[in-house]
Design a protein around this motif. Structure first.
Motif, short mmCIF file in Angstrom:
data_model
loop_
_atom_site.label_atom_id
_atom_site.label_comp_id
_atom_site.label_asym_id
_atom_site.label_seq_id
_atom_site.Cartn_x
_atom_site.Cartn_y
_atom_site.Cartn_z
N HIS A 320 8.41 61.94 -58.41
CA HIS A 320 9.28 62.37 -59.57
C HIS A 320 8.70 61.58 -60.87
N ASP A 321 8.69 62.16 -62.10
CA ASP A 321 8.27 61.59 -63.26
C ASP A 321 6.75 60.90 -63.07
N GLY A 322 5.78 61.55 -62.02
CA GLY A 322 4.55 60.86 -62.07
C GLY A 322 4.71 59.74 -61.02
N ARG A 323 5.83 59.45 -60.26
CA ARG A 323 5.67 58.38 -59.24
C ARG A 323 6.06 58.62 -57.97
N SER A 324 5.77 58.21 -57.08
CA SER A 324 5.90 58.61 -55.69
C SER A 324 6.56 57.07 -54.99
N LEU A 325 7.55 57.17 -54.63
CA LEU A 325 8.71 56.21 -54.07
C LEU A 325 9.44 56.69 -53.05
N SER A 326 9.87 55.76 -52.29
CA SER A 326 10.79 56.03 -51.05
C SER A 326 12.20 56.44 -51.75
N LEU A 327 13.14 57.35 -51.07
CA LEU A 327 14.50 57.70 -51.53
C LEU A 327 15.08 56.56 -51.74
N ARG A 328 15.01 55.60 -50.83
CA ARG A 328 15.80 54.25 -50.84
C ARG A 328 15.53 53.53 -52.03
N HIS A 329 14.20 53.35 -52.28
CA HIS A 329 13.65 52.77 -53.62
C HIS A 329 14.33 53.26 -54.60
N TRP A 330 14.00 54.76 -54.76
CA TRP A 330 14.93 55.30 -56.07
C TRP A 330 16.32 54.98 -56.07
N LEU A 331 17.10 54.94 -54.90
CA LEU A 331 18.54 54.57 -55.27
C LEU A 331 18.73 53.42 -55.49
N ALA A 332 17.77 52.62 -55.08
CA ALA A 332 18.22 50.99 -55.26
C ALA A 332 17.97 50.59 -56.53
N GLU A 333 16.83 50.95 -57.16
CA GLU A 333 16.14 50.25 -58.25
C GLU A 333 16.02 51.42 -59.52
#
Length: 616
Positions: A320-333
């Motif tokens: 999302h928005d050019g970044r690849s992160l784990s869903l847990r990271h998206w929700l936490a930070e």
């Protein structure tokens, strides 16, 4: 730069300074009152070098006028410039407007950047190109520094503006039902007065830059077309913009935690933390009244709740928005999990197909929507209105996580390279489930080996009087007392002659008297002169700070009538409104004013900077 006598610019001679001081109380009548108050606001926070330069510039201008020479004024170049006008409560609108001004100058436009309360209203009829950045506070209220201007524009005295080209960027929070209400009102009113938009109304949510950045690019392109460009220069700036620090909202400082302790009894029912952070090596400085911005992280338990309710894999990678992160990271930070918003309700209604949610979004359901926004977190609605969500769809629907602002509870003169906070921890059970706050939980669990990402957010309108002999009245229930701890520390350090009066309230004396030992010590050493307390659950009848104000109404009015400054900090939804209404009643009862004149008196205090509010 040279001064009038040809000497290199620097500190005026001692005799010159003494002469200025001696004539301070002999100002011509036209410089007293509103003009003097406006002048004081304009030079607020300027350093000695800036003030000496202004003195030299003013003297040179006076000599040219005495010789009959023409002097260019801002009004004469009004048609060639872009005026950027802003109203800001928390600093967001100021930040956007300042960046917009810089970008406009770099594009070759002549620019005037001015805070709403420093804007001469009589100049509005002469403006030809105006760009407004205006926030909305709480339930559709203007920021305090723009109240006078908004009332003027919406009132019958506003001039016709057939020659005005304008654009409005509104800032708001979609967790309130009347999103960007003030921006919308101003945009419509300027058109009603005859103005023509050169850019459509912009409406930015708490993730301000997502809308503000593209909107400002478009607005400046349109401004360049209607204004033309010149060499990059600024006509004038009617406000103080601090120099950019190394660390900022975009580049926070990782502040080591020095101390983190509860300052309420164990049986208080809710926790309040006193947090001390180190600023050593940061280059950050602050003044009493400023706020500290904290970039939070959502509690681990809350993130796990979301994953369980939506039956999603926290390790799934989301692009999302050019970044690849784990869903847990998206929700936490990265995503807002604790604040409900209208767009999020609309997205949930679409996915779940729930007619009740869709009905809430109708214009005739504003009270019901407001109640829902105030009483629920997003997870509550997800439980009640289930739908099938994919990880990428969820990340796209949630708002970005944004920093929280806390009133600073210390004076840097007293604590050096430290900053102190009073943090009320959000942790409660509702709708059968446990709920947490993002920033307060993050701060509460920070240990001595941790660092918190922070920055300083200046609050220009919540400053101690420059005249140290002025009395001050401070009204701060709960953690709203935080800035007044800073005020009292500062006034003690500078040996201010003015008296200090504090109204403090909470639920119970024995368990929630925040900083009790410090206030008692301040009463003994003379740095606090009066202390009135209200504890709502200690008696049969609930007693709040406004009740104590009424009891002390005669003396409170006398202090204000003699020039005291009044400060209010805390909850905007109820306390601040009740205090405001109480002040009007006090002016009627003890000042002999009609209700209308009492309201105007209080409005005048606000415009003069003698009535300041830090409410949230």
């Amino acid at each position: 730069m040279t001064t009038l006598d040809g000497q290199k610019y620097g500190r005026p001679k001692e005799g010159d300074v003494n002469a200025l001081v001696a004539t301070e109380n002999q100002l011509p009548s036209q410089v007293h009152g509103e003009r003097l108050s406006a002048l004081e606001r304009l030079v607020d926070d300027l350093g000695p070098a800036d003030l000496y330069w202004i003195a030299a510039w003013s003297a040179a201008r006076a000599e040219r006028l005495q010789r009959g020479e023409a002097v260019a004024t801002s009004a004469k170049v009004a048609g060639e410039r872009l005026t950027i006008l802003y109203g800001s409560q928390t600093g967001q609108a100021r930040r956007v407007a300042s960046q917009l001004s810089t970008n406009a100058e770099n594009a070759g436009l002549s620019v005037r950047l001015v805070r709403a309360d420093a804007y001469p209203q009589r100049e509005l009829s002469r403006e030809t190109h105006l760009l407004v950045v205006m926030s909305t506070q709480g339930d559709a209220e203007p920021p305090d520094d723009a109240r006078g201007l908004v009332e003027f524009l919406l009132g019958k005295r506003a001039p016709k503006l057939p020659g005005l080209r304008y654009a409005v960027l509104g800032l708001g929070d979609s967790s309130y039902p009347d999103f960007c209400a003030i921006g919308r009102q101003l945009d419509a009113r300027l058109a009603e007065l005859g103005g023509t938009r050169f850019a459509p109304l912009g409406e930015a949510d708490v993730d301000v830059d997502a809308v503000a950045a593209p909107w400002t690019v478009h607005a400046l392109e349109q401004a360049k077309q209607v204004l033309g460009t010149a060499s990059p220069t600024r006509v004038t700036t009617l406000q103080s913009v601090p120099s950019r620090a190394v660390h900022s909202r975009e580049r926070p400082f990782a502040a080591p935690v020095l101390d983190n302790q509860s300052i309420v009894a164990r049986d208080a029912g809710r926790d309040v933390r006193h947090v001390e952070l180190s600023l050593e090596g940061s280059g950050l400085s602050y003044q009493p009244g400023d706020a500290l911005g904290l970039w939070p992280r959502n509690p681990v338990a809350l993130v796990e709740q979301w994953l369980a309710v939506l039956r999603l894999d926290g390790e799934q990678v989301v692009n999302h928005d050019g970044r690849s992160l784990s869903l847990r990271h998206w929700l936490a930070e990265e995503r807002e999990l604790t604040r409900l918003s209208r767009p999020l309700i609309a997205a949930l209604a679409d996915v779940s197909g729930d007619d009740d949610l869709k009905r809430l979004l109708r214009s005739d359901q504003s009270p019901a929507l407001a109640a829902l926004l105030a009483d629920h977190q997003p997870i509550d609605l997800w439980r009640r209105h289930p739908g099938v969500w994919g990880a990428e769809e969820l990340v796209a629907a949630l708002r970005p996580l944004t920093p929280r602002l806390y009133s600073i509870a210390s004076s840097q003169k007293a604590v050096g390279d430290e900053v102190h906070l009073a943090v009320a921890v959000v942790d409660y059970v509702a709708h059968g489930e446990r709920h947490w706050g993002a920033a307060s939980s993050f701060a509460a669990r920070a240990g001595d080996d941790q660092r918190l990402p922070i920055y300083i957010e200046p609050n220009e309108r919540f400053r101690l009087p420059q005249d140290h002999a002025r009395d001050i009245i401070m009204i701060g229930p709960g953690t709203g007392v935080a800035p007044f701890r800073a005020f009292v520390q500062e006034r003690r350090e500078i040996a201010a002659r003015g008296r200090n009066w504090l109204f403090f309230g909470n639920r119970q004396f024995t368990s929630e008297f925040l900083y009790q030992v410090e206030w008692q010590a301040a009463l003994r050493d003379g740095s606090l002169h009066k202390l009135d307390l209200a504890f709502s659950r200690d008696g049969d009848a609930k007693v709040y700070v406004q009740h104590r104000m009424r009891e002390q109404g005669r003396e409170l009015y006398a202090w204000l009538d003699e020039g005291a400054h009044l400060y209010v900090c805390g909850d905007a939804s109820r306390m601040a409104k009740d205090v405001h209404a109480t002040l009007i009643d006090i002016a009627v009862a003890h000042g002999g004013k009609t209700p209308e004149r009492a309201k105007q008196w209080l409005s005048d205090l606000l415009q003069q900077g003698r009535y300041a509010r830090d409410v949230y």
